[in-house]
Design a protein around this motif. Structure first.
Motif, PDB file in Angstrom:
ATOM      1  N   ALA A  85       0.838  -1.199   0.000  1.00 59.66           N
ATOM      2  CA  ALA A  85       0.000   0.000   0.000  1.00 59.66           C
ATOM      3  C   ALA A  85       0.878   1.256   0.000  1.00 59.66           C
ATOM      4  CB  ALA A  85      -0.952   0.001   1.198  1.00 59.66           C
ATOM      5  N   VAL A  86       1.988   1.225   0.737  1.00 63.16           N
ATOM      6  CA  VAL A  86       2.941   2.351   0.720  1.00 63.16           C
ATOM      7  C   VAL A  86       3.487   2.519  -0.696  1.00 63.16           C
ATOM      8  CG1 VAL A  86       5.165   3.197   1.586  1.00 63.16           C
ATOM      9  CG2 VAL A  86       3.546   2.118   3.167  1.00 63.16           C
ATOM     10  N   ASP A  87       3.857   1.411  -1.325  1.00 63.24           N
ATOM     11  CA  ASP A  87       4.387   1.472  -2.694  1.00 63.24           C
ATOM     12  C   ASP A  87       3.354   2.032  -3.674  1.00 63.24           C
ATOM     13  OD1 ASP A  87       6.854   0.448  -1.908  1.00 63.24           O
ATOM     14  OD2 ASP A  87       6.304  -1.617  -2.392  1.00 63.24           O
ATOM     15  N   ARG A  88       2.090   1.629  -3.516  1.00 63.63           N
ATOM     16  CA  ARG A  88       1.033   2.139  -4.411  1.00 63.63           C
ATOM     17  C   ARG A  88       0.854   3.645  -4.255  1.00 63.63           C
ATOM     18  NH1 ARG A  88      -1.392  -2.755  -3.011  1.00 63.63           N
ATOM     19  NH2 ARG A  88      -2.718  -1.779  -1.423  1.00 63.63           N
ATOM     20  N   ILE A  89       0.837   4.127  -3.012  1.00 63.84           N
ATOM     21  CA  ILE A  89       0.712   5.580  -2.772  1.00 63.84           C
ATOM     22  C   ILE A  89       1.903   6.305  -3.390  1.00 63.84           C
ATOM     23  CG2 ILE A  89       0.902   7.346  -0.959  1.00 63.84           C
ATOM     24  CD1 ILE A  89      -1.876   6.400  -0.959  1.00 63.84           C
ATOM     25  N   ALA A  90       3.093   5.756  -3.225  1.00 62.12           N
ATOM     26  CA  ALA A  90       4.294   6.390  -3.784  1.00 62.12           C
ATOM     27  C   ALA A  90       4.212   6.449  -5.308  1.00 62.12           C
ATOM     28  CB  ALA A  90       5.550   5.640  -3.344  1.00 62.12           C
ATOM     29  N   GLN A  91       3.744   5.389  -5.948  1.00 63.47           N
ATOM     30  CA  GLN A  91       3.590   5.387  -7.406  1.00 63.47           C
ATOM     31  C   GLN A  91       2.555   6.416  -7.850  1.00 63.47           C
ATOM     32  OE1 GLN A  91       2.638   1.283  -8.183  1.00 63.47           O
ATOM     33  NE2 GLN A  91       4.759   0.601  -7.924  1.00 63.47           N
ATOM     34  N   GLU A 106      13.215   1.901   7.630  1.00 61.83           N
ATOM     35  CA  GLU A 106      13.998   2.435   8.743  1.00 61.83           C
ATOM     36  C   GLU A 106      13.795   1.508   9.935  1.00 61.83           C
ATOM     37  OE1 GLU A 106      16.022   5.044   8.661  1.00 61.83           O
ATOM     38  OE2 GLU A 106      15.432   5.897   6.729  1.00 61.83           O
ATOM     39  N   PRO A 107      14.764   1.478  10.856  1.00 63.16           N
ATOM     40  CA  PRO A 107      14.609   0.629  12.048  1.00 63.16           C
ATOM     41  C   PRO A 107      13.389   1.030  12.877  1.00 63.16           C
ATOM     42  CG  PRO A 107      16.854   1.504  11.887  1.00 63.16           C
ATOM     43  CD  PRO A 107      16.034   2.188  10.829  1.00 63.16           C
ATOM     44  N   PHE A 108      12.916   0.071  13.678  1.00 59.32           N
ATOM     45  CA  PHE A 108      11.818   0.309  14.587  1.00 59.32           C
ATOM     46  C   PHE A 108      12.135   1.553  15.420  1.00 59.32           C
ATOM     47  CE2 PHE A 108       9.742  -0.173  18.684  1.00 59.32           C
ATOM     48  CZ  PHE A 108       8.449  -0.418  18.292  1.00 59.32           C
ATOM     49  N   PRO A 109      11.219   2.453  15.604  1.00 61.99           N
ATOM     50  CA  PRO A 109       9.784   2.335  15.371  1.00 61.99           C
ATOM     51  C   PRO A 109       9.310   2.969  14.067  1.00 61.99           C
ATOM     52  CG  PRO A 109      10.166   4.195  16.796  1.00 61.99           C
ATOM     53  CD  PRO A 109      11.519   3.606  16.468  1.00 61.99           C
ATOM     54  N   VAL A 110      10.213   3.333  13.169  1.00 62.35           N
ATOM     55  CA  VAL A 110       9.821   4.079  11.970  1.00 62.35           C
ATOM     56  C   VAL A 110       9.148   3.194  10.929  1.00 62.35           C
ATOM     57  CG1 VAL A 110      10.630   5.552  10.095  1.00 62.35           C
ATOM     58  CG2 VAL A 110      11.614   5.785  12.382  1.00 62.35           C
ATOM     59  N   GLY A 111       9.707   2.046  10.603  1.00 60.89           N
ATOM     60  CA  GLY A 111       9.091   1.137   9.646  1.00 60.89           C
ATOM     61  C   GLY A 111       9.310   1.542   8.202  1.00 60.89           C
ATOM     62  N   TYR A 112       8.391   1.168   7.347  1.00 61.57           N
ATOM     63  CA  TYR A 112       8.456   1.402   5.902  1.00 61.57           C
ATOM     64  C   TYR A 112       7.566   2.590   5.574  1.00 61.57           C
ATOM     65  CZ  TYR A 112       8.629   0.098   0.936  1.00 61.57           C
ATOM     66  OH  TYR A 112       8.851   0.082  -0.416  1.00 61.57           O
ATOM     67  N   TYR A 113       8.084   3.572   4.840  1.00 60.66           N
ATOM     68  CA  TYR A 113       7.298   4.785   4.601  1.00 60.66           C
ATOM     69  C   TYR A 113       7.723   5.500   3.327  1.00 60.66           C
ATOM     70  CZ  TYR A 113      11.291   7.589   6.141  1.00 60.66           C
ATOM     71  OH  TYR A 113      12.519   8.176   6.246  1.00 60.66           O
ATOM     72  N   PHE A 126       3.185   8.292   4.621  1.00 58.01           N
ATOM     73  CA  PHE A 126       2.375   7.082   4.602  1.00 58.01           C
ATOM     74  C   PHE A 126       3.277   5.944   5.024  1.00 58.01           C
ATOM     75  CE2 PHE A 126       0.262  10.016   1.839  1.00 58.01           C
ATOM     76  CZ  PHE A 126      -1.071   9.859   2.167  1.00 58.01           C
ATOM     77  N   SER A 127       2.906   5.241   6.090  1.00 54.67           N
ATOM     78  CA  SER A 127       3.803   4.240   6.653  1.00 54.67           C
ATOM     79  C   SER A 127       3.090   2.924   6.917  1.00 54.67           C
ATOM     80  CB  SER A 127       4.395   4.753   7.967  1.00 54.67           C
ATOM     81  OG  SER A 127       3.366   4.890   8.935  1.00 54.67           O
ATOM     82  N   TYR A 128       3.931   1.908   7.062  1.00 53.68           N
ATOM     83  CA  TYR A 128       3.469   0.594   7.502  1.00 53.68           C
ATOM     84  C   TYR A 128       4.470   0.088   8.539  1.00 53.68           C
ATOM     85  CZ  TYR A 128       2.594  -4.345   7.822  1.00 53.68           C
ATOM     86  OH  TYR A 128       2.338  -5.591   8.317  1.00 53.68           O
ATOM     87  N   GLY A 129       3.956  -0.419   9.639  1.00 51.99           N
ATOM     88  CA  GLY A 129       4.810  -1.060  10.631  1.00 51.99           C
ATOM     89  C   GLY A 129       5.235  -0.187  11.786  1.00 51.99           C
ATOM     90  N   GLN A 130       4.676   0.987  11.915  1.00 43.44           N
ATOM     91  CA  GLN A 130       4.977   1.804  13.081  1.00 43.44           C
ATOM     92  C   GLN A 130       4.125   1.333  14.254  1.00 43.44           C
ATOM     93  OE1 GLN A 130       4.627   5.963  12.051  1.00 43.44           O
ATOM     94  NE2 GLN A 130       6.401   5.871  10.700  1.00 43.44           N
ATOM     95  N   PRO A 131       4.500   1.687  15.485  1.00 43.04           N
ATOM     96  CA  PRO A 131       3.711   1.238  16.635  1.00 43.04           C
ATOM     97  C   PRO A 131       2.309   1.840  16.691  1.00 43.04           C
ATOM     98  CG  PRO A 131       5.761   2.288  17.358  1.00 43.04           C
ATOM     99  CD  PRO A 131       5.700   2.405  15.875  1.00 43.04           C
ATOM    100  N   LEU A 132       2.003   2.775  15.789  1.00 46.33           N
ATOM    101  CA  LEU A 132       0.674   3.377  15.716  1.00 46.33           C
ATOM    102  C   LEU A 132       0.041   2.985  14.391  1.00 46.33           C
ATOM    103  CD1 LEU A 132       1.777   6.971  16.744  1.00 46.33           C
ATOM    104  CD2 LEU A 132       0.640   5.298  18.203  1.00 46.33           C
ATOM    105  N   GLY A 133      -0.781   1.974  14.386  1.00 46.09           N
ATOM    106  CA  GLY A 133      -1.454   1.613  13.152  1.00 46.09           C
ATOM    107  C   GLY A 133      -1.161   0.203  12.707  1.00 46.09           C
ATOM    108  N   PRO A 134      -1.617  -0.136  11.490  1.00 49.10           N
ATOM    109  CA  PRO A 134      -1.431  -1.487  10.963  1.00 49.10           C
ATOM    110  C   PRO A 134       0.035  -1.889  10.945  1.00 49.10           C
ATOM    111  CG  PRO A 134      -2.932  -0.239   9.580  1.00 49.10           C
ATOM    112  CD  PRO A 134      -2.336   0.730  10.572  1.00 49.10           C
TER     113      PRO A 134
END
Length: 145
Positions: A85-91, A106-113, A126-134
């Motif tokens: 979903a992050v990749d789709r938003i970026a595209q 990025e290392p925890f807690p940043v995740g993929y964004y 737009f991120s995935y894998g942070q401690p706030l959210g999916p």
């Protein structure tokens, strides 16, 4: 001082109301839940569906473009449900000419964004894998070993 305070909204002056409303609808899935017009100003309240009583953006015309440099990381953060979903938003943002930070891990807690620039110059992450959210549960399990 009360310890029960919680954030309910963020108010932004914007240069182009229509462009900003469209951006937050198209990229963030927000919708207008209230709008009022006066002879001198338009004010739009926007929220994610189902979160209208939790947190809103208040957009008011009459702002100035922020002109933030690429290395300025102040931003609004939105969680997505997957790396794809992050990749789709970026595209989508690249096609629209508003991608500022390509997807990265990025290392925890940043995740993929990734990061976008809204029509007023605000950065939106737009991120995935942070401690706030999916994705937060997967990282929590890693921390607990």
């Amino acid at each position: 001082m009360s310890t029960s305070a919680r954030i309910t909204h963020l108010a932004l002056h914007v240069t182009d109301m229509a462009a900003c409303v469209t951006f937050y609808q198209d990229f963030c899935g927000m919708r207008i839940i209230h709008e009022r017009h006066s002879s001198r100003q338009t004010i739009s309240w926007m929220a994610e569906p189902g979160r209208e009583r939790d947190f809103i953006f208040v957009l008011m015309d009459g702002g100035q473009d922020l002109n933030l440099p690429d290395n300025d990381y102040r931003h609004f953060g939105f969680a997505l449900d997957s790396r794809e979903a992050v990749d789709r938003i970026a595209q989508q943002a690249e096609k629209a000419g508003c991608l500022v930070w390509a997807p990265r891990d990025e290392p925890f807690p940043v995740g993929y964004y990734c990061g976008l620039r809204d029509p007023n110059g605000n950065y939106v992450e737009f991120s995935y894998g942070q401690p706030l959210g999916p994705g937060a549960d997967a990282f929590e399990q890693l921390l607990q070993g």
